[in-house]
Write an enzyme that holds these catalytic residues in place. Structure first.
Site, PDB file in Angstrom:
ATOM      1  N   LYS A 107     -19.446  13.508 -15.369  1.00 22.33           N
ATOM      2  CA  LYS A 107     -18.791  12.538 -16.243  1.00 22.33           C
ATOM      3  C   LYS A 107     -17.398  12.993 -16.663  1.00 22.33           C
ATOM      4  O   LYS A 107     -16.588  12.190 -17.118  1.00 22.33           O
ATOM      5  CB  LYS A 107     -19.660  12.242 -17.460  1.00 22.33           C
ATOM      6  CG  LYS A 107     -20.914  11.460 -17.095  1.00 22.33           C
ATOM      7  CD  LYS A 107     -21.711  11.028 -18.316  1.00 22.33           C
ATOM      8  CE  LYS A 107     -22.882  10.139 -17.942  1.00 22.33           C
ATOM      9  NZ  LYS A 107     -24.026  10.904 -17.372  1.00 22.33           N
TER      10      LYS A 107
HETATM   11  C1  LIG Z   1     -24.979  10.318 -16.526  1.00 22.40           C
HETATM   12  C2  LIG Z   1     -25.707  11.215 -15.602  1.00 22.40           C
HETATM   13  C3  LIG Z   1     -26.394  10.723 -14.469  1.00 22.40           C
HETATM   14  C4  LIG Z   1     -26.511   9.250 -14.178  1.00 22.40           C
HETATM   15  O1  LIG Z   1     -25.293   8.682 -13.742  1.00 22.40           O
HETATM   16  P1  LIG Z   1     -25.096   7.088 -13.741  1.00 22.40           P
HETATM   17  O2  LIG Z   1     -23.678   6.868 -13.376  1.00 22.40           O
HETATM   18  O3  LIG Z   1     -25.415   6.632 -15.134  1.00 22.40           O
HETATM   19  O4  LIG Z   1     -26.052   6.531 -12.741  1.00 22.40           O
HETATM   20  C5  LIG Z   1     -26.982  11.625 -13.605  1.00 22.40           C
HETATM   21  N1  LIG Z   1     -26.939  12.953 -13.863  1.00 22.40           N
HETATM   22  C6  LIG Z   1     -26.305  13.460 -14.933  1.00 22.40           C
HETATM   23  C7  LIG Z   1     -26.325  14.935 -15.155  1.00 22.40           C
HETATM   24  C8  LIG Z   1     -25.658  12.618 -15.834  1.00 22.40           C
HETATM   25  O5  LIG Z   1     -25.039  13.138 -16.909  1.00 22.40           O
END
Ligand SMILES: *Cc1c(COP(=O)(O)O)cnc(C)c1O
Length: 434
Positions: A107
């Site tokens: 993210k």
């Molecule tokens: C947010 C997150 C996900 C999921 O990603 P999306 O874009 O919501 O599908 C998977 N793994 C981790 C570690 C995350 O922080």
């Protein structure tokens, strides 16, 4: 480039408006009005490009009409200031390590890019303050808070449920200060999310302050995630692999990450097919099998960043394929794993290959192991560093995980949260008092 709503009942808007608003007024999600294929010449050059160069060229294709090239280059390079290596785990299976950023999860890419783009739009609006509201069960709050830390004209309010995020997660957004306010809500994650949703619908708040969201409904957060799909493919290409057989597996929750990959494919990136890997929250898996979409409350799992019962980007997937279930199922297959299966996978992968998975990456790794066909090469997205889930992972493997220094540094900070009840009027008067 204009952005249109997936609901089709709102006017098209500029990039700036899509980013500042987050959600379209008809409650749809914004999509680029057109997705053009990149020229063959670009793909020929890809294997010899660095990540920042490639990120800039993709960013230019997306945002070049709206942001001048020099600023776009600067903000893209600044956002993409950490490596994203492709690591071989075993024959035909590669891990794209997305956890080398400041908060050790993928993210960081979208959050850092969005923060800098919002800063760019604020440059001519020195008096404008954009208030970013974000509800978090852990990972989103830290990436957004750190991405926006110190960005002029932006204030971030991170709402998190008291006692329900791990101490490692909490220190990553609650110790920062400056333009970041951590609100410790006496309630659950759903309460936090409900407060944020209600704030966006509140006319008095909307009249008095600019509010936006920084989760993956925001185009500036999910589109930049395309960069690393190109980069993953390019790294594999430079190893001389058969580039028509690449399968990418994405551990999915809100489906922002995989949607970025699907758009990269639409722009010409030759990915053969995708796998959406789910934990026990298997609404999408069920949709693929039955054509029915039945959202329901999420259940808690050890891959908790994927505990989503109604993925917000599902409408974008539908939109991309003209709501055609067969077209979706032809390009994306699904998998779902229980906590027991995730634990077994973390343990077995470490024993057999020496590779330490985190619980989210483990879901995707297992999906590749079970679904890769002969001749195919699989890349799974390793979305977080295992140290972010230290207690869980050590409990599974019995082996200690070293905490990277940038994570340890957060743990030396002092918590400075503001405690609030899970009550909208209290939250609203707090916002208005700021
Ligand atoms: C947010 C997150 C996900 C999921 O990603 P999306 O874009 O919501 O599908 C998977 N793994 C981790 C570690 C995350 O922080």
């Amino acid at each position: 480039m204009k952005y249109r709503s997936t609901m089709g009942n709102a006017p098209e808007v500029s990039l700036e408006e899509a980013v500042v608003k987050g959600l379209a007024p008809d409650r749809g999600l914004y999509m680029p009005e057109r997705i053009s294929e990149l020229p063959k010449e670009f793909f020929d050059r890809l294997p010899s490009m660095t990540l920042p160069e490639m990120a800039f060229e993709v960013a230019y294709a997306l945002f070049g009409e709206d942001v001048d090239a020099d600023s776009l280059r600067e903000l893209t390079l600044d956002a993409m200031n950490f490596p994203i290596p492709l690591v071989k785990v075993k024959d035909k299976v590669y891990s794209l390590e997305l956890f080398h950023g400041p908060t050790l999860a993928f993210k960081d890419v979208g959050a850092r890019f969005m923060a800098r783009l919002l800063g760019y739009f604020n440059r001519d609006n020195k008096d404008r303050i954009v208030n970013v509201l974000v509800a978090t069960s852990g990972d989103t709050g830290s990436a957004v808070a750190n991405g926006f830390l110190g960005v002029d004209g932006v204030r971030v309010f991170v709402l998190y449920p008291k006692g329900k995020v791990s101490p490692i997660q909490e220190v990553q957004f609650a110790t920062l200060g400056q333009n970041i306010v951590a609100l410790e809500i006496d309630g659950t994650f759903d309460d936090c999310q409900a407060l944020v949703k209600r704030a966006f619908l509140d006319d008095e708040l909307a009249g008095k302050m600019m509010l936006t969201s920084a989760n993956s409904i925001n185009v500036a957060r999910f589109l930049p995630q395309m960069f690393y799909y190109f980069y993953a493919w390019a790294q594999l290409a430079s190893l001389g692999a058969d580039m028509d057989e690449v399968v990418i597996c994405v551990p999915s929750g809100n489906f922002g990450n995989i949607t970025a990959g699907l758009i990269a494919k639409r722009m010409g990136l030759p990915i053969k097919r995708f796998i959406a890997a789910n934990n026990a929250n298997d609404i999408f898996y069920e949709y693929l099998q039955t054509g029915e979409y039945n959202p329901r409350p999420s259940v808690q799992t050890i891959a908790n960043a994927m505990d989503v019962g109604d993925p917000s980007n599902f409408v974008r997937v539908l939109d991309l394929y003209g709501r055609d279930h067969d077209a979706i199922a032809a390009e994306i297959s699904g998998c779902t794993y229980s906590d027991c299966q995730i634990e077994a996978t973390v343990k077995k992968a470490l024993e057999k290959t020496g590779y330490q998975l985190d619980p989210h990456g483990a879901v995707a790794y297992r999906a590749l192991e079970e679904n890769l066909k002969s001749g195919e090469i699989g890349i799974f997205l390793e979305t977080a560093h295992p140290a972010k889930f230290k207690a869980t992972v050590e409990g599974i493997t019995g082996k200690e995980i070293e905490i990277p220094e940038r994570l340890a540094a957060f743990m030396r900070g002092k918590k400075q949260s503001v405690a609030l009840p899970a009550d909208f009027e209290a939250f609203k008067s707090y916002l208005l008092s700021r």
